[in-house]
Each structure stands twice: as structure tokens, then as C-alpha cells.
Write a protein that holds these residues in place. Structure first.
Motif, PDB file in Angstrom:
ATOM      1  N   ASN A  34       0.830  -1.210   0.000  1.00 21.58           N
ATOM      2  CA  ASN A  34       0.000   0.000   0.000  1.00 21.58           C
ATOM      3  C   ASN A  34       0.863   1.259   0.000  1.00 21.58           C
ATOM      4  O   ASN A  34       0.517   2.252  -0.649  1.00 21.58           O
ATOM      5  N   LEU A  35       1.974   1.231   0.743  1.00 13.62           N
ATOM      6  CA  LEU A  35       2.875   2.388   0.767  1.00 13.62           C
ATOM      7  C   LEU A  35       3.436   2.671  -0.617  1.00 13.62           C
ATOM      8  O   LEU A  35       3.635   3.834  -0.986  1.00 13.62           O
ATOM      9  N   GLN A  36       3.691   1.621  -1.371  1.00 15.30           N
ATOM     10  CA  GLN A  36       4.157   1.796  -2.756  1.00 15.30           C
ATOM     11  C   GLN A  36       3.115   2.584  -3.553  1.00 15.30           C
ATOM     12  O   GLN A  36       3.437   3.548  -4.241  1.00 15.30           O
ATOM     13  N   ARG A  37       1.845   2.192  -3.427  1.00 15.53           N
ATOM     14  CA  ARG A  37       0.767   2.891  -4.142  1.00 15.53           C
ATOM     15  C   ARG A  37       0.595   4.320  -3.619  1.00 15.53           C
ATOM     16  O   ARG A  37       0.311   5.244  -4.385  1.00 15.53           O
ATOM     17  N   THR A  38       0.765   4.501  -2.317  1.00 18.68           N
ATOM     18  CA  THR A  38       0.657   5.851  -1.744  1.00 18.68           C
ATOM     19  C   THR A  38       1.778   6.735  -2.275  1.00 18.68           C
ATOM     20  O   THR A  38       1.546   7.890  -2.641  1.00 18.68           O
ATOM     21  N   ALA A  39       2.996   6.195  -2.343  1.00 18.33           N
ATOM     22  CA  ALA A  39       4.125   6.965  -2.883  1.00 18.33           C
ATOM     23  C   ALA A  39       3.888   7.309  -4.355  1.00 18.33           C
ATOM     24  O   ALA A  39       4.215   8.419  -4.805  1.00 18.33           O
ATOM     25  N   GLU A  40       3.311   6.403  -5.103  1.00 16.38           N
ATOM     26  CA  GLU A  40       2.990   6.682  -6.513  1.00 16.38           C
ATOM     27  C   GLU A  40       1.957   7.802  -6.616  1.00 16.38           C
ATOM     28  O   GLU A  40       2.063   8.672  -7.490  1.00 16.38           O
ATOM     29  N   MET A  41       0.981   7.807  -5.701  1.00 17.94           N
ATOM     30  CA  MET A  41       0.002   8.898  -5.672  1.00 17.94           C
ATOM     31  C   MET A  41       0.714  10.213  -5.353  1.00 17.94           C
ATOM     32  O   MET A  41       0.432  11.252  -5.976  1.00 17.94           O
ATOM     33  N   LEU A  42       1.644  10.183  -4.404  1.00 17.01           N
ATOM     34  CA  LEU A  42       2.389  11.394  -4.048  1.00 17.01           C
ATOM     35  C   LEU A  42       3.212  11.913  -5.223  1.00 17.01           C
ATOM     36  O   LEU A  42       3.367  13.126  -5.385  1.00 17.01           O
ATOM     37  N   GLU A  43       3.727  11.021  -6.033  1.00 15.90           N
ATOM     38  CA  GLU A  43       4.459  11.442  -7.239  1.00 15.90           C
ATOM     39  C   GLU A  43       3.523  12.211  -8.181  1.00 15.90           C
ATOM     40  O   GLU A  43       3.907  13.237  -8.745  1.00 15.90           O
ATOM     41  N   HIS A  48       1.615  17.451 -10.287  1.00 13.92           N
ATOM     42  CA  HIS A  48       0.482  18.375 -10.415  1.00 13.92           C
ATOM     43  C   HIS A  48       0.797  19.727  -9.787  1.00 13.92           C
ATOM     44  O   HIS A  48       0.332  20.769 -10.263  1.00 13.92           O
ATOM     45  N   LEU A  49       1.597  19.710  -8.723  1.00 13.83           N
ATOM     46  CA  LEU A  49       1.955  20.954  -8.030  1.00 13.83           C
ATOM     47  C   LEU A  49       3.241  21.565  -8.590  1.00 13.83           C
ATOM     48  O   LEU A  49       3.931  22.316  -7.907  1.00 13.83           O
ATOM     49  N   GLY A  50       3.537  21.246  -9.825  1.00 17.88           N
ATOM     50  CA  GLY A  50       4.678  21.865 -10.497  1.00 17.88           C
ATOM     51  C   GLY A  50       6.026  21.313 -10.090  1.00 17.88           C
ATOM     52  O   GLY A  50       7.049  21.988 -10.221  1.00 17.88           O
ATOM     53  N   GLY A  51       6.060  20.082  -9.593  1.00 17.02           N
ATOM     54  CA  GLY A  51       7.329  19.467  -9.206  1.00 17.02           C
ATOM     55  C   GLY A  51       7.859  19.929  -7.863  1.00 17.02           C
ATOM     56  O   GLY A  51       9.003  19.642  -7.517  1.00 17.02           O
ATOM     57  N   LYS A  52       7.048  20.633  -7.111  1.00 17.63           N
ATOM     58  CA  LYS A  52       7.469  21.123  -5.789  1.00 17.63           C
ATOM     59  C   LYS A  52       7.640  19.949  -4.827  1.00 17.63           C
ATOM     60  O   LYS A  52       6.863  19.001  -4.831  1.00 17.63           O
ATOM     61  N   ALA A  53       8.675  20.041  -3.998  1.00 15.28           N
ATOM     62  CA  ALA A  53       8.973  18.979  -3.032  1.00 15.28           C
ATOM     63  C   ALA A  53       7.862  18.848  -1.998  1.00 15.28           C
ATOM     64  O   ALA A  53       7.367  19.846  -1.470  1.00 15.28           O
ATOM     65  N   ILE A  54       7.483  17.614  -1.723  1.00 10.50           N
ATOM     66  CA  ILE A  54       6.456  17.305  -0.730  1.00 10.50           C
ATOM     67  C   ILE A  54       7.146  16.825   0.541  1.00 10.50           C
ATOM     68  O   ILE A  54       8.009  15.950   0.493  1.00 10.50           O
ATOM     69  N   ILE A  55       6.732  17.380   1.665  1.00 11.96           N
ATOM     70  CA  ILE A  55       7.215  16.922   2.967  1.00 11.96           C
ATOM     71  C   ILE A  55       6.146  16.018   3.554  1.00 11.96           C
ATOM     72  O   ILE A  55       5.001  16.444   3.742  1.00 11.96           O
ATOM     73  N   PRO A  88       5.563  23.499   1.331  1.00  9.12           N
ATOM     74  CA  PRO A  88       5.803  24.920   1.596  1.00  9.12           C
ATOM     75  C   PRO A  88       6.192  25.735   0.361  1.00  9.12           C
ATOM     76  O   PRO A  88       5.803  26.898   0.250  1.00  9.12           O
ATOM     77  N   SER A  89       6.899  25.128  -0.577  1.00  6.85           N
ATOM     78  CA  SER A  89       7.306  25.889  -1.764  1.00  6.85           C
ATOM     79  C   SER A  89       6.140  26.122  -2.722  1.00  6.85           C
ATOM     80  O   SER A  89       6.238  26.941  -3.634  1.00  6.85           O
ATOM     81  N   TYR A  90       5.021  25.425  -2.514  1.00  2.52           N
ATOM     82  CA  TYR A  90       3.821  25.651  -3.311  1.00  2.52           C
ATOM     83  C   TYR A  90       2.912  26.666  -2.632  1.00  2.52           C
ATOM     84  O   TYR A  90       2.350  27.554  -3.281  1.00  2.52           O
ATOM     85  N   GLY A  91       2.731  26.507  -1.319  1.00  2.00           N
ATOM     86  CA  GLY A  91       1.842  27.398  -0.571  1.00  2.00           C
ATOM     87  C   GLY A  91       1.446  26.773   0.749  1.00  2.00           C
ATOM     88  O   GLY A  91       2.035  25.797   1.199  1.00  2.00           O
ATOM     89  N   ALA A  99      -5.812  23.127  -4.432  1.00  5.51           N
ATOM     90  CA  ALA A  99      -5.257  22.760  -5.734  1.00  5.51           C
ATOM     91  C   ALA A  99      -5.528  21.295  -6.079  1.00  5.51           C
ATOM     92  O   ALA A  99      -5.667  20.944  -7.253  1.00  5.51           O
ATOM     93  N   LEU A 100      -5.632  20.443  -5.059  1.00  2.13           N
ATOM     94  CA  LEU A 100      -5.840  19.015  -5.296  1.00  2.13           C
ATOM     95  C   LEU A 100      -7.312  18.642  -5.456  1.00  2.13           C
ATOM     96  O   LEU A 100      -7.644  17.748  -6.239  1.00  2.13           O
ATOM     97  N   ALA A 101      -8.180  19.289  -4.707  1.00  2.00           N
ATOM     98  CA  ALA A 101      -9.594  18.888  -4.624  1.00  2.00           C
ATOM     99  C   ALA A 101     -10.273  18.667  -5.986  1.00  2.00           C
ATOM    100  O   ALA A 101     -10.941  17.649  -6.168  1.00  2.00           O
ATOM    101  N   PRO A 102     -10.113  19.564  -6.958  1.00  2.00           N
ATOM    102  CA  PRO A 102     -10.828  19.347  -8.226  1.00  2.00           C
ATOM    103  C   PRO A 102     -10.257  18.203  -9.071  1.00  2.00           C
ATOM    104  O   PRO A 102     -10.866  17.795 -10.047  1.00  2.00           O
TER     105      PRO A 102
END
Length: 153
Positions: A34-43, A48-55, A88-91, A99-102
Motif C-alpha cells: 500500500n505504501l508503494q501505491r501511496t508513494a505513486e500517488m504522491l508522485e 500536479h503541483l509543479g514538481g514542488k517537493a512534498i514533505i 511549503p514551496s507551493y503554498g 489545488a488538489l480537490a478538483p
């Protein structure tokens, strides 16, 4: 171990609470898949957020860790299907949730929750689609309740 180009197993299982209390936070084989699929979703979210790093502030939580942090007894974190994030680098987390909801279907997100706990704010994303469709995008504010959609609270 890299799960995807930008997310590792170590960051998806990191827990200060587990470390502090000496709790094992090793995922089961099912949770690892499941973590593999979650990480793929995070990618997809990252792109979608312009390549901004996710924490990732919280990923997998074993049952004891989840209990220690006061997580819901049915938390998707315990099955490796959820991550709490900030970008943080996105907002602000509010900006990220808006930004994600739609785009939840296009991004393969089962649920987006904008969470507000006092001065702490983050976005909870899950690969699991909730039973009630209206709960796919919600805001939860401790002491104020739950609201449909992404709301300023």
C-alpha cells in the motif's frame, strides 16, 4: 529503500513518537504494498503541483504508534494508504488542498482532508475512497468540527 523517484520507505515510516517511545513502526507486507501505491500517488501530486517537493509529516503508523499519536482507530495510516503532507514551496496546506480537490480522480486520490489542529495545518491524502462520496474532500478542525470541501476555519 526507494519506493518511487522522490519517496523512500524511511520517510514514509518515520515517526518521532515511535522513536521516543521505542515502538516498532515496521510495515507489514500488505502495508508495504500500500505504501508503494501511496508513494505513486504522491508522485502524481508532486507533478500536479509543479514538481514542488512534498514533505511527508506522517505516513505509515503501526497500531501502537497510531494509538500513541491519538489517531483514529480506523486510520488509513495503519494500512499504509495515507500520508499527511505539506508543500511549503507551493503554498499553505489550504492552498495545496484547494489545488488538489478538483483533480482527485485524475490524480488517483481517494480522499483529501485539510486538517487544522490549532496552529498546525496539513493535508491528509489517502488512496482509499471513503464509503460516503461526500467525504472525499473535507476539512477537519479540532474543536470546530468537520466541513464538506476545503474551508477556511
Amino acid at each position: 529503500m526507494k519506493l518511487t523517484p522522490h519517496f523512500t520507505l524511511a520517510e514514509m515510516t518515520a515517526s518521532n513518537t515511535a522513536r521516543r517511545l521505542g515502538l516498532d513502526n515496521t510495515p507489514t507486507a500488505e502495508a508495504l504494498a500500500n505504501l508503494q501505491r501511496t508513494a505513486e500517488m504522491l508522485e502524481r501530486i508532486r507533478a500536479h503541483l509543479g514538481g514542488k517537493a512534498i514533505i511527508v509529516t506522517s505516513g505509515y503508523r503501526g497500531r501502537q504508534v497510531n494509538q500513541a499519536v491519538g489517531g483514529a482507530t480506523s486510520s488509513d495510516h495503519m494500512s499504509g494508504q495515507a500520508a499527511d503532507i505539506q508543500v511549503p514551496s507551493y503554498g499553505t496546506p489550504y492552498d495545496v488542498a484547494k489545488a488538489l480537490a478538483p483533480y482527485i480522480d485524475a490524480l488517483g486520490i481517494g480522499q483529501v482532508i485539510y486538517e487544522v489542529h490549532g496552529n498546525s495545518h496539513w493535508v491528509h491524502v489517502s488512496t482509499r475512497v471513503p464509503a460516503k462520496q461526500l467525504n472525499r474532500v473535507i476539512t477537519i478542525a479540532v474543536g470546530k468540527g468537520s466541513f464538506l470541501g476545503v474551508q477556511h476555519v
